[in-house]
Design an enzyme around this catalytic site. Structure first.
Site, PDB file in Angstrom:
ATOM      1  N   LYS A 282      45.891  89.242 -12.053  1.00 23.77           N
ATOM      2  CA  LYS A 282      45.665  89.252 -10.605  1.00 23.77           C
ATOM      3  C   LYS A 282      45.505  87.827 -10.097  1.00 23.77           C
ATOM      4  O   LYS A 282      45.081  86.951 -10.855  1.00 23.77           O
ATOM      5  CB  LYS A 282      44.369  90.019 -10.293  1.00 23.77           C
ATOM      6  CG  LYS A 282      44.478  91.518 -10.385  1.00 23.77           C
ATOM      7  CD  LYS A 282      43.143  92.165  -9.998  1.00 23.77           C
ATOM      8  CE  LYS A 282      43.206  93.670 -10.167  1.00 23.77           C
ATOM      9  NZ  LYS A 282      44.139  94.336  -9.266  1.00 23.77           N
ATOM     10  N   ARG A 356      45.019 104.369 -14.167  1.00 21.77           N
ATOM     11  CA  ARG A 356      45.669 105.653 -14.493  1.00 21.77           C
ATOM     12  C   ARG A 356      45.809 105.828 -16.001  1.00 21.77           C
ATOM     13  O   ARG A 356      45.836 106.949 -16.497  1.00 21.77           O
ATOM     14  CB  ARG A 356      47.011 105.758 -13.764  1.00 21.77           C
ATOM     15  CG  ARG A 356      47.971 104.645 -14.079  1.00 21.77           C
ATOM     16  CD  ARG A 356      49.076 104.491 -13.040  1.00 21.77           C
ATOM     17  NE  ARG A 356      48.655 103.713 -11.869  1.00 21.77           N
ATOM     18  CZ  ARG A 356      49.419 103.467 -10.812  1.00 21.77           C
ATOM     19  NH1 ARG A 356      50.652 103.932 -10.756  1.00 21.77           N
ATOM     20  NH2 ARG A 356      48.968 102.755  -9.810  1.00 21.77           N
TER      21      ARG A 356
HETATM   22  N1  BES Z   1      41.555  98.310  -9.527  1.00 19.24           N
HETATM   23  C1  BES Z   1      42.822  98.115  -8.948  1.00 19.24           C
HETATM   24  C2  BES Z   1      42.944  98.713  -7.551  1.00 19.24           C
HETATM   25  C3  BES Z   1      42.223  97.997  -6.451  1.00 19.24           C
HETATM   26  C4  BES Z   1      42.803  96.950  -5.779  1.00 19.24           C
HETATM   27  C5  BES Z   1      40.978  98.428  -6.056  1.00 19.24           C
HETATM   28  C6  BES Z   1      42.144  96.322  -4.745  1.00 19.24           C
HETATM   29  C7  BES Z   1      40.322  97.803  -5.019  1.00 19.24           C
HETATM   30  C8  BES Z   1      40.896  96.760  -4.354  1.00 19.24           C
HETATM   31  C9  BES Z   1      43.889  98.779  -9.807  1.00 19.24           C
HETATM   32  O1  BES Z   1      43.649  98.764 -11.166  1.00 19.24           O
HETATM   33  C10 BES Z   1      45.145  98.014  -9.579  1.00 19.24           C
HETATM   34  O2  BES Z   1      45.184  96.871  -9.930  1.00 19.24           O
HETATM   35  N2  BES Z   1      46.150  98.652  -8.989  1.00 19.24           N
HETATM   36  C11 BES Z   1      47.376  98.030  -8.690  1.00 19.24           C
HETATM   37  C12 BES Z   1      48.475  99.019  -8.984  1.00 19.24           C
HETATM   38  C13 BES Z   1      49.839  98.425  -8.897  1.00 19.24           C
HETATM   39  C14 BES Z   1      50.063  97.453 -10.006  1.00 19.24           C
HETATM   40  C15 BES Z   1      50.841  99.547  -8.945  1.00 19.24           C
HETATM   41  C16 BES Z   1      47.393  97.637  -7.218  1.00 19.24           C
HETATM   42  O3  BES Z   1      46.915  98.405  -6.397  1.00 19.24           O
HETATM   43  O4  BES Z   1      47.834  96.548  -6.912  1.00 19.24           O
HETATM   44 MN    MN Z   2      44.342  96.983 -12.059  1.00 23.50          MN
END
Ligand code: BES
Ligand code: MN
Ligand code: ZN
Length: 501
Positions: A282, A356
């Site tokens: 990230k 997931r």
């Molecule tokens: N924990 C994150 C989702 C999230 C993002 C929660 C921002 C709260 C605030 C999750 O694990 C994630 O990183 N999801 C990705 C999925 C994507 C790679 C399809 C996302 O939402 O960017």
């Molecule tokens: Mn994630």
């Protein structure tokens, strides 16, 4: 806090602070008018000065009014005068009142706002809302500060009574019992979510669950460790944990308040104690907020605690898969294929879609409890933050009766959710040339394709999914865990227990 119900008319209570409502245009509520009479028109006099406009949540604190026994009178705006005030105005009034009260030296208070008629709220809910608003206003996280706030800087408030008519007392007491249980659960949920990732690890979460089990004999706690996960074939969950030095845990908390044979409601909460994204790292900005990625798990543990406190006649099992998601030589790589406990294979195209991966094995594991229904709760997608923002958690599921029950529990508790479609058409986005499915479905409909992924593990279960990415915490000035969606989940369970008699 010592919460109680005060039956009958407000009178002239001898208390640290009496809290009464004022409508716009200087109109007094029934309680304010009664108090004004005791005080020989002192409140009307202040209103004439124009210092309080009655706007929802606006407050004015008055001291030592002649003829009034209370040390303080807190005037609270309730909006336009009406037979019934709306729930939004009622909540604004409560929040305003509690924040103002917290800044005073009052040791006790009598709250008359609960004698207003509020649209769609019976006395139990009105009193519960009021007690929860106070609990939320007084919540303070300082576990990781070296200097805790001094006793004399803390609000001295110890006793609050809520005014209700005689015939509402029983209902009001039920509302207070629920509020006490919810606040105990919320305290745990917020505390765990606010703790940093270096303290709140998967093992820490597991230890907290064990502590909960020791404190309540209605809760049985089992922890599944790595070796057993391997035996069970939890290849998806294990693949996420491989990239971290912290071993994963699968936490199981069973609450048996219902009949022996009654099938449980199973709640599965994402317990990702820190999400750096893994190899699909990230960006640095706001990455600290990914310590909240275990908020679903924290809500499940909070619910288990609240259930034990409230002694609801229902069976509920909480399941929390806990892991970190970090980049490492052993971490998942884009293109890796893993085999989940269900036997289905997954091509990991983005290691940041890890929630997931840990949830799918936890959902498969849940089948052993022969659930009546399964609800999973997860900070799953940034797309949900974009789609719905803070007012509502995302809700998807394969059983409309369950979805409707959760929607209405959200509405009643003021912790709302909004349904998104789970149509077949979206499933195509998860196609992979190398595995049974990919773990991401592209930018379009990200919250929905995440739920589509989970739906492949919940066939022939009655299942719903709550995406709490936006609702579980606040950023900015009020940064911190909100405790959501614990109020929604508890309302759902209270409703269910009620239906069963
Ligand atoms: N924990 C994150 C989702 C999230 C993002 C929660 C921002 C709260 C605030 C999750 O694990 C994630 O990183 N999801 C990705 C999925 C994507 C790679 C399809 C996302 O939402 O960017
Ligand atoms: Mn994630
Ligand atoms: Zn995550």
């Amino acid at each position: 806090m010592d919460f109680s119900v005060k039956a009958g008319a407000l009178g002239n209570p001898d208390t640290g602070c009496v809290v009464v409502g004022i409508y716009e245009k200087r109109v007094l509520t029934r309680a304010a008018a009664a108090l004004d009479e005791q005080g020989g028109g002192a409140i009307s006099h202040v209103l004439k000065s124009g210092d309080h406009k009655g706007k929802p949540g606006e407050t004015l604190l008055l001291h030592a009014l002649p003829g009034i026994a209370a040390e303080r009178v807190l005037l609270v705006g309730c909006g336009k005068e009406a037979e019934e005030i709306g729930t939004a105005d009622y909540r604004k009034a409560l929040t305003g009142a509690c924040n103002a009260l917290k800044g005073t030296g009052a040791k006790s208070a009598v709250f008359a706002l609960t004698d207003l008629a509020v649209t769609g709220r019976d006395s139990a809910l009105k009193v519960r809302d009021a007690a929860l608003a106070l609990g939320n206003a007084l919540y303070l996280y300082e576990e990781t500060k070296s200097e805790k706030s001094a006793q004399e800087d803390r609000p001295p408030l110890k006793k609050v009574a809520y005014v209700l008519d005689e015939e509402e007392v029983a209902s009001g007491k039920r509302g207070l019992a629920e509020a006490r249980a919810l606040l105990a659960g919320l305290e745990l949920t917020k505390r765990l979510a606010n703790l940093p990732g270096n303290i709140c690890t998967p093992s820490y979460l597991a230890d907290q669950a064990k502590k909960l089990g020791h404190a309540h004999d209605t809760l049985d706690v089992t922890i599944v460790e790595e070796k057993e996960m391997e035996k069970l074939g939890m290849g998806a969950l294990l693949s996420v944990a491989k990239g971290s030095r912290q071993p994963p845990r699968l936490i199981v908390v069973e609450y048996r308040g219902g009949k022996k044979k009654q099938k449980p409601v199973v709640l599965v909460g994402k317990g990702l104690t820190f999400d750096a994204g893994g190899i699909s790292l990230k960006p640095a900005a706001a990455m600290d907020e990914m310590k909240y990625d275990m908020s679903g798990g924290a809500a499940v543990l909070g619910v288990m605690k609240a259930l034990a406190e409230l002694k609801l006649p229902i069976n509920v099992t909480g399941v929390v898969p806990a892991s970190e998601n970090l980049p490492d030589g052993a971490a998942n790589k884009p293109g890796d294929v893993v085999t989940s406990m269900s036997g289905q294979t997954i091509e990991i195209l983005n290691t940041d879609a890890e929630g997931r991966l840990i949830l799918c094995d936890a959902l498969t594991y849940s089948r052993r409890f022969e659930p009546e229904v399964v609800v999973d709760i997860a900070t799953l997608t940034g797309a949900c933050v974009v789609a719905l923002g803070k007012p509502a958690s995302g809700l998807l599921g394969n059983d409309q009766t369950l979805v409707n029950a959760l929607l209405s529990a959200g509405e009643r508790s003021g912790d709302r959710a909004w349904q998104l479609p789970l149509w077949e058409e979206y499933q195509d986005q998860l196609k992979s040339p190398f595995a049974d499915m990919a773990n991401v479905g592209g930018r379009e409909g990200g919250t929905i394709t995440a739920a589509c992924f989970l739906s492949r593990y919940t066939k022939d279960l009655k299942w719903a999914h709550l995406d709490i990415a936006a609702t579980a915490w606040d950023s900015g000035a009020n940064k911190g865990a909100t405790g959501r969606p614990l109020p929604l989940l508890m309302q759902y369970l209270i409703d269910r227990a009620g239906e069963r008699g």
